[in-house]
Design a protein around this motif. Structure first.
Motif, PDB file in Angstrom:
ATOM      1  N   ARG A  21      14.163   0.817   2.796  1.00 34.12           N
ATOM      2  CA  ARG A  21      13.058   1.697   2.420  1.00 34.12           C
ATOM      3  C   ARG A  21      12.469   1.434   1.036  1.00 34.12           C
ATOM      4  NH1 ARG A  21      14.349   7.955   1.965  1.00 34.12           N
ATOM      5  NH2 ARG A  21      15.184   7.276  -0.050  1.00 34.12           N
ATOM      6  N   ASP A  22      13.298   1.409   0.012  1.00 31.87           N
ATOM      7  CA  ASP A  22      12.728   1.376  -1.335  1.00 31.87           C
ATOM      8  C   ASP A  22      11.964   0.074  -1.597  1.00 31.87           C
ATOM      9  OD1 ASP A  22      13.715   3.833  -1.565  1.00 31.87           O
ATOM     10  OD2 ASP A  22      15.340   3.351  -2.967  1.00 31.87           O
ATOM     11  N   ASP A  23      12.529  -1.029  -1.101  1.00 26.65           N
ATOM     12  CA  ASP A  23      11.825  -2.310  -1.277  1.00 26.65           C
ATOM     13  C   ASP A  23      10.543  -2.334  -0.458  1.00 26.65           C
ATOM     14  OD1 ASP A  23      13.725  -3.176  -2.991  1.00 26.65           O
ATOM     15  OD2 ASP A  23      14.868  -4.314  -1.472  1.00 26.65           O
ATOM     16  N   ALA A  24      10.616  -1.748   0.733  1.00 31.25           N
ATOM     17  CA  ALA A  24       9.432  -1.712   1.606  1.00 31.25           C
ATOM     18  C   ALA A  24       8.325  -0.896   0.942  1.00 31.25           C
ATOM     19  CB  ALA A  24       9.803  -1.111   2.965  1.00 31.25           C
ATOM     20  N   ILE A  25       8.713   0.197   0.321  1.00 31.63           N
ATOM     21  CA  ILE A  25       7.709   1.039  -0.340  1.00 31.63           C
ATOM     22  C   ILE A  25       7.093   0.313  -1.542  1.00 31.63           C
ATOM     23  CG2 ILE A  25       7.538   3.106  -1.827  1.00 31.63           C
ATOM     24  CD1 ILE A  25       9.078   4.603   0.377  1.00 31.63           C
ATOM     25  N   ALA A  26       7.896  -0.467  -2.229  1.00 26.60           N
ATOM     26  CA  ALA A  26       7.351  -1.232  -3.371  1.00 26.60           C
ATOM     27  C   ALA A  26       6.297  -2.229  -2.877  1.00 26.60           C
ATOM     28  CB  ALA A  26       8.481  -1.964  -4.091  1.00 26.60           C
ATOM     29  N   ILE A  27       6.537  -2.800  -1.689  1.00 26.96           N
ATOM     30  CA  ILE A  27       5.551  -3.743  -1.119  1.00 26.96           C
ATOM     31  C   ILE A  27       4.263  -2.991  -0.782  1.00 26.96           C
ATOM     32  CG2 ILE A  27       5.068  -5.162   0.923  1.00 26.96           C
ATOM     33  CD1 ILE A  27       8.098  -5.956   0.810  1.00 26.96           C
ATOM     34  N   GLU A  28       4.426  -1.815  -0.190  1.00 29.40           N
ATOM     35  CA  GLU A  28       3.226  -1.014   0.150  1.00 29.40           C
ATOM     36  C   GLU A  28       2.447  -0.666  -1.118  1.00 29.40           C
ATOM     37  OE1 GLU A  28       3.080   2.598   3.001  1.00 29.40           O
ATOM     38  OE2 GLU A  28       3.047   3.481   0.979  1.00 29.40           O
ATOM     39  N   ARG A  29       3.162  -0.307  -2.162  1.00 28.41           N
ATOM     40  CA  ARG A  29       2.474   0.093  -3.399  1.00 28.41           C
ATOM     41  C   ARG A  29       1.668  -1.075  -3.984  1.00 28.41           C
ATOM     42  NH1 ARG A  29       6.159   3.040  -7.672  1.00 28.41           N
ATOM     43  NH2 ARG A  29       6.772   4.129  -5.789  1.00 28.41           N
ATOM     44  N   ALA A  30       2.275  -2.267  -3.935  1.00 25.50           N
ATOM     45  CA  ALA A  30       1.550  -3.441  -4.444  1.00 25.50           C
ATOM     46  C   ALA A  30       0.309  -3.712  -3.590  1.00 25.50           C
ATOM     47  CB  ALA A  30       2.472  -4.658  -4.442  1.00 25.50           C
ATOM     48  N   GLY A  31       0.463  -3.523  -2.278  1.00 26.10           N
ATOM     49  CA  GLY A  31      -0.677  -3.709  -1.376  1.00 26.10           C
ATOM     50  C   GLY A  31      -1.774  -2.701  -1.673  1.00 26.10           C
ATOM     51  N   PHE A  32      -1.352  -1.484  -1.956  1.00 28.36           N
ATOM     52  CA  PHE A  32      -2.337  -0.437  -2.263  1.00 28.36           C
ATOM     53  C   PHE A  32      -3.104  -0.795  -3.540  1.00 28.36           C
ATOM     54  CE2 PHE A  32      -4.265   3.479  -3.428  1.00 28.36           C
ATOM     55  CZ  PHE A  32      -4.394   4.232  -2.270  1.00 28.36           C
ATOM     56  N   GLU A  33      -2.359  -1.252  -4.546  1.00 27.43           N
ATOM     57  CA  GLU A  33      -3.022  -1.624  -5.815  1.00 27.43           C
ATOM     58  C   GLU A  33      -4.033  -2.743  -5.580  1.00 27.43           C
ATOM     59  OE1 GLU A  33       0.136  -2.404  -8.565  1.00 27.43           O
ATOM     60  OE2 GLU A  33       0.452  -0.274  -8.960  1.00 27.43           O
ATOM     61  N   LYS A  34      -3.650  -3.675  -4.698  1.00 31.01           N
ATOM     62  CA  LYS A  34      -4.537  -4.812  -4.422  1.00 31.01           C
ATOM     63  C   LYS A  34      -5.852  -4.326  -3.793  1.00 31.01           C
ATOM     64  CE  LYS A  34      -4.452  -8.917  -1.493  1.00 31.01           C
ATOM     65  NZ  LYS A  34      -3.620  -9.705  -0.609  1.00 31.01           N
ATOM     66  N   VAL A  35      -5.763  -3.482  -2.759  1.00 33.05           N
ATOM     67  CA  VAL A  35      -7.009  -3.056  -2.108  1.00 33.05           C
ATOM     68  C   VAL A  35      -7.796  -2.082  -2.991  1.00 33.05           C
ATOM     69  CG1 VAL A  35      -6.464  -3.511   0.302  1.00 33.05           C
ATOM     70  CG2 VAL A  35      -5.758  -1.337  -0.708  1.00 33.05           C
ATOM     71  N   ALA A  36      -7.067  -1.269  -3.766  1.00 36.52           N
ATOM     72  CA  ALA A  36      -7.767  -0.284  -4.618  1.00 36.52           C
ATOM     73  C   ALA A  36      -8.606  -0.975  -5.682  1.00 36.52           C
ATOM     74  CB  ALA A  36      -6.763   0.657  -5.259  1.00 36.52           C
ATOM     75  N   SER A  37      -8.246  -2.213  -6.014  1.00 39.69           N
ATOM     76  CA  SER A  37      -8.987  -2.905  -7.065  1.00 39.69           C
ATOM     77  C   SER A  37     -10.286  -3.528  -6.538  1.00 39.69           C
ATOM     78  CB  SER A  37      -8.119  -3.998  -7.698  1.00 39.69           C
ATOM     79  OG  SER A  37      -7.872  -4.994  -6.737  1.00 39.69           O
ATOM     80  N   THR A  38     -10.476  -3.529  -5.199  1.00 39.14           N
ATOM     81  CA  THR A  38     -11.689  -4.175  -4.664  1.00 39.14           C
ATOM     82  C   THR A  38     -12.891  -3.233  -4.757  1.00 39.14           C
ATOM     83  OG1 THR A  38     -11.295  -3.345  -2.426  1.00 39.14           O
ATOM     84  CG2 THR A  38     -10.336  -5.481  -2.956  1.00 39.14           C
ATOM     85  N   SER A  39     -14.087  -3.846  -4.821  1.00 41.28           N
ATOM     86  CA  SER A  39     -15.300  -3.019  -4.831  1.00 41.28           C
ATOM     87  C   SER A  39     -15.514  -2.387  -3.464  1.00 41.28           C
ATOM     88  CB  SER A  39     -16.509  -3.857  -5.241  1.00 41.28           C
ATOM     89  OG  SER A  39     -16.690  -4.869  -4.291  1.00 41.28           O
ATOM     90  N   VAL A  40     -14.896  -2.984  -2.427  1.00 39.18           N
ATOM     91  CA  VAL A  40     -15.037  -2.418  -1.078  1.00 39.18           C
ATOM     92  C   VAL A  40     -14.446  -1.006  -1.032  1.00 39.18           C
ATOM     93  CG1 VAL A  40     -14.458  -2.734   1.363  1.00 39.18           C
ATOM     94  CG2 VAL A  40     -14.837  -4.724  -0.085  1.00 39.18           C
ATOM     95  N   ALA A  41     -13.244  -0.858  -1.631  1.00 37.59           N
ATOM     96  CA  ALA A  41     -12.616   0.474  -1.645  1.00 37.59           C
ATOM     97  C   ALA A  41     -13.488   1.451  -2.420  1.00 37.59           C
ATOM     98  CB  ALA A  41     -11.224   0.383  -2.274  1.00 37.59           C
ATOM     99  N   GLU A  42     -13.993   0.977  -3.559  1.00 39.08           N
ATOM    100  CA  GLU A  42     -14.835   1.844  -4.379  1.00 39.08           C
ATOM    101  C   GLU A  42     -16.058   2.303  -3.565  1.00 39.08           C
ATOM    102  OE1 GLU A  42     -16.391  -0.155  -7.783  1.00 39.08           O
ATOM    103  OE2 GLU A  42     -16.514   1.669  -8.974  1.00 39.08           O
ATOM    104  N   SER A  43     -16.681   1.363  -2.856  1.00 40.96           N
ATOM    105  CA  SER A  43     -17.882   1.689  -2.070  1.00 40.96           C
ATOM    106  C   SER A  43     -17.564   2.624  -0.919  1.00 40.96           C
ATOM    107  CB  SER A  43     -18.500   0.420  -1.477  1.00 40.96           C
ATOM    108  OG  SER A  43     -18.945  -0.408  -2.486  1.00 40.96           O
TER     109      SER A  43
END
Ligand code: NAD
Length: 716
Positions: free
Chosen positions: A267-289
């Motif tokens: 679980r904990d490692d899996a959640i860390a992967i999800e968090r990194a993925g979230f940071e990656k998509v949150a940084s795109t202009s697509v998410a902002e739009s």
């Protein structure tokens, strides 16, 4: 035991604690900062208590919990590292882990919508019982992000990788029967039995009849897939999902990659992967739009509801004049959504055509299993085709959808006014003609406004409701209420030729005409603009709109805005029109249209178009893609800015939503104003200056120049 402003915990009989979500001052529960902090505190108390044997989670609102309070995230999106969004998410991760690790079993009673963070909370519980009135889902990818509170970790472990990929990548809300079959919930019961059923499950777990610890193991351990199986599931779905989402929407693929990388992790490692993925998509202009569009959509929904509240009466019966493409579509949509409608035309053939269109759409629904034959019969029976004005005194609204000719419209409007009551609202579906001008034919202009649908009516979400000089609030309110009842997105705009959407669409077409005159290949322009994100390029779009319709509308627009919309040369559109190439409707325009195997028009390139265009255009040459984009988009954007500055539209958000919902402006760009913000208004103004020799449509407004000088944006 605990009383906050979002969450309370009390002890019930038998050592069961109940955690209740009821966010004060809000109509729905959501994970705002307050709720997250209270959850931490309440779970801390439960963790420390030694007299608790089980925990029931409930909601006092009609919905269970709609997810994160997205407004709190907005300032973080589009920043290079996701704006530190990971640490923003961290506290609730800890909360959900603590909930999952409590010393006693937990069961959630899902009484209404549990979306995003709401479903992720449920997944952190041991047991989930759902009401037949509830829906669940993980809609994050629709906003350009991925589930951020363990959804990509727990859903595949609870329901399997296939279900998780489907639910997360589609972002769809799911019905209770589907959730039960997929194993996401353990039981579905009628709303009145929900609490009792959830308590019974909890009691069984307390009594050791159900193994809650085994469920925790399943959620915290790696996925039960061997390497080959994992490869098959994730790699094949990646290819499929990439094809569906297209290159401009990365979030669904990132979600699959997170699930894949985390498949062999605890679980904990899996959640860390999800968090990194979230940071990656949150940084795109697509998410902002996309998040911006989501908030704008809420804004227009709120405004439309506000108008509906002001309506003096509900539209119980409607009428439409003209049973053509639009009238037939309006009749279908009204009847389908439950408002009976009279459909009047001047000839039987028109009526037959309108009814057969409705029939076709309904049969499709029946064939797809989305509607019963009985329901189809009911819908058809609520369309009343007529050649007379008999019983028009019983309708609350009349939508005029006859031919786009001001003289005919004036005559028809004056005529229908004599057959309706003094308070019937009359609305015109004109595409371009000023509402104030059309109102001149009426005795009661205060009851008159525009109600501009888009083609095809059943598929296009937008309705522009247009206020003429004399239109009353009552007329606007009833018309918006009717649009809401038809399931449409209503945006109220002020009057001018073309209103909002067509007023800016024609300058876009003018940009296209200019490019062709200078030797651009219409196919190249289509390709570039489709890559920019438009669902179809301008040549294809003009073929779909119809060259005759366009030609006619162009003249109205030129009369309204002679300084910048008057034609100064014979355009490619004129050439098409003069050669009877009207587009899809008669099988030839820029392209020619052949029917495919399913009977749908398929566009094919025609040398004839090139031959016809050659005498009126410069020798064909390749254009730089950025030049094509600038020459197409600048006229649309400057005209949109004029509409905002003149108060034709109330806000940048409404203008952007109108273009997304009315003409399919690429959602990942968030609208024209967001596009300007994304490139920077100073750069946009420089682009205008670069092309100012092309005419007034390429002039930035004074307000835009001021914004560029001050470094301001349309969205702050
Ligand atoms: P259409 O030619 O398909 O249909 C017009 C219908 O009106 C015909 O069936 C005709 O018989 C009927 N009609 C003519 N005079 C009439 C009268 N006096 N009383 C009753 N019926 C009469 O046209 P359409 O494309 O459906 O367009 C209708 C209106 O909707 C126009 O104002 C147009 O600008 C507007 N509109 C069209 C589109 C589009 O894409 N087609 C989109 C938005 C708005």
């Amino acid at each position: 035991m605990f009383k906050g402003s979002a969450i309370s915990v009390k002890m019930l009989d038998g050592g069961i604690a109940e955690m209740n979500f009821d966010l004060q001052g809000e109509s729905v529960n959501k994970f705002n900062t307050q709720t997250v902090l209270e959850l931490e505190e309440a779970l801390g108390l439960l963790d420390a208590a030694d007299d608790v044997k089980g925990l029931l989670l409930t909601s006092s609102k009609g919905v269970f919990l709609v997810g994160a309070d997205i407004t709190e995230f907005v300032p973080l999106f589009g920043k290079s590292d996701g704006g530190g969004v990971g640490s923003h998410l961290a506290k609730n991760h800890d909360n959900f882990n603590l909930l999952e690790d409590l010393d006693f079993p937990t069961c959630i009673a899902i009484n209404g919508y549990a979306m995003g963070g709401g479903l992720e909370l449920a997944l952190a519980c041991d047991f989930r019982i759902m009401s037949t009135a509830a829906k669940v889902g993980l809609p994050e990818t629709k906003l350009g992000i991925i589930p951020g509170w363990g959804g990509t970790v727990r859903l595949p472990r609870v329901a399997g990788a296939d279900t998780a990929i489907d639910w997360i990548c589609s972002g769809k809300e799911q019905r209770p029967d589907v959730a039960l079959k997929a194993g996401v919930v353990d039981g579905v019961v009628a709303p009145e039995n929900l609490r009792e059923a959830a308590l019974a499950v909890l009691q069984d777990a307390i009594d050791g009849k159900m193994d809650y610890e085994a469920r925790r193991d399943q959620k915290t351990e790696p996925l039960k897939l061997n390497e080959t199986e994992a490869m098959m599931v994730f790699e094949t779905s990646k290819a499929f999902v990439a094809g569906m989402a297209g290159p401009n929407y990365p979030a669904p693929i990132v979600a699959i990659e997170c699930m894949q990388q985390a498949a062999r992790k605890y679980r904990d490692d899996a959640i860390a992967i999800e968090r990194a993925g979230f940071e990656k998509v949150a940084s795109t202009s697509v998410a902002e739009s996309l998040v911006g569009l989501f908030l704008s959509d809420q804004l227009i929904g709120k405004k439309a509801k506000g108008w509906e509240k002001k309506a003096d009466k509900k539209v119980e019966r409607a009428a439409v004049l003209g049973a053509g493409i639009m009238g037939g579509g309006i009749a279908y949509q009204s009847a389908y959504k439950g408002t009976p409608i009279k459909m009047k035309d001047i000839n039987q053939a028109g009526l037959d055509l309108g009814l057969s269109e409705a029939n076709k759409l309904l049969s499709k629904q029946v064939n797809r299993g989305r509607m019963t034959v009985e329901k189809m019969g009911q819908v058809l029976a609520s369309i009343d085709p007529t050649l007379s004005y008999d019983n028009f005194d019983g309708v609350d609204i009349v939508v005029e959808a006859v031919v786009e000719n001001p003289k005919v419209k004036h005559a028809v409007l004056a005529d229908v006014e004599k057959h309706v009551t003094d308070d019937t609202v009359i609305a015109s579906n004109t595409s371009t003609i000023s509402i104030t001008y059309l109102a001149e034919a009426l005795e009661r202009p205060e009851n008159f406004c525009g109600m501009h649908f888009f083609n095809p009516v059943h598929a296009m979400p937008l309705v522009e409701v247009i206020r003429g000089e004399k239109t009353s609030d009552t007329a606007i309110a009833r018309t918006v209420a009717y649009a809401n009842a038809m399931g449409k997105k209503a945006i109220v705009v002020n009057d001018c030729p073309g209103f909002l959407v067509n007023r800016v669409l024609f300058p876009y077409f003018a940009g296209f005409m200019g490019l062709l005159k200078d030797g651009a290949d219409f196919q190249q322009v289509d390709k570039v603009m489709e890559r920019f994100g438009w669902p179809m390029g301008p040549a294809y779009l003009m073929d779909v709109v119809g060259m005759d319709t366009g030609h006619h509308a162009e003249a109205v627009m030129a009369e309204g805005f002679p300084d910048r919309m008057t034609k100064t040369y014979k355009t490619a559109g004129d050439v098409m029109f003069e050669n009877d190439r009207y587009g899809q409707k008669n099988g030839k325009g820029f392209y020619v249209y052949e029917l495919d195997k399913r009977g749908k028009p398929k566009k094919v390139v025609s040398q004839e178009s090139y031959d016809l265009l050659a005498p009126e255009t410069a020798e064909l040459k390749e254009f730089d893609k950025d030049e094509i984009i600038a020459r197409m988009m600048v006229p649309m954007a400057t005209e949109l800015a004029r509409c905002l500055e003149e108060g034709i539209v109330g806000s940048a958000s409404e203008a952007d939503m109108a273009l997304v919902y009315g003409v399919g402006f690429p959602p990942f760009r968030g609208g024209v104003f967001r596009w300007i913000d994304s490139i920077g208004i100073d750069k946009f103004v420089a682009m205008c200056d670069q092309y100012k020799h092309l005419g007034k449509l390429y002039e930035a407004t004074d307000a835009m120049r001021e914004m560029a000088a001050n470094g301001t944006k349309y969205y702050t």
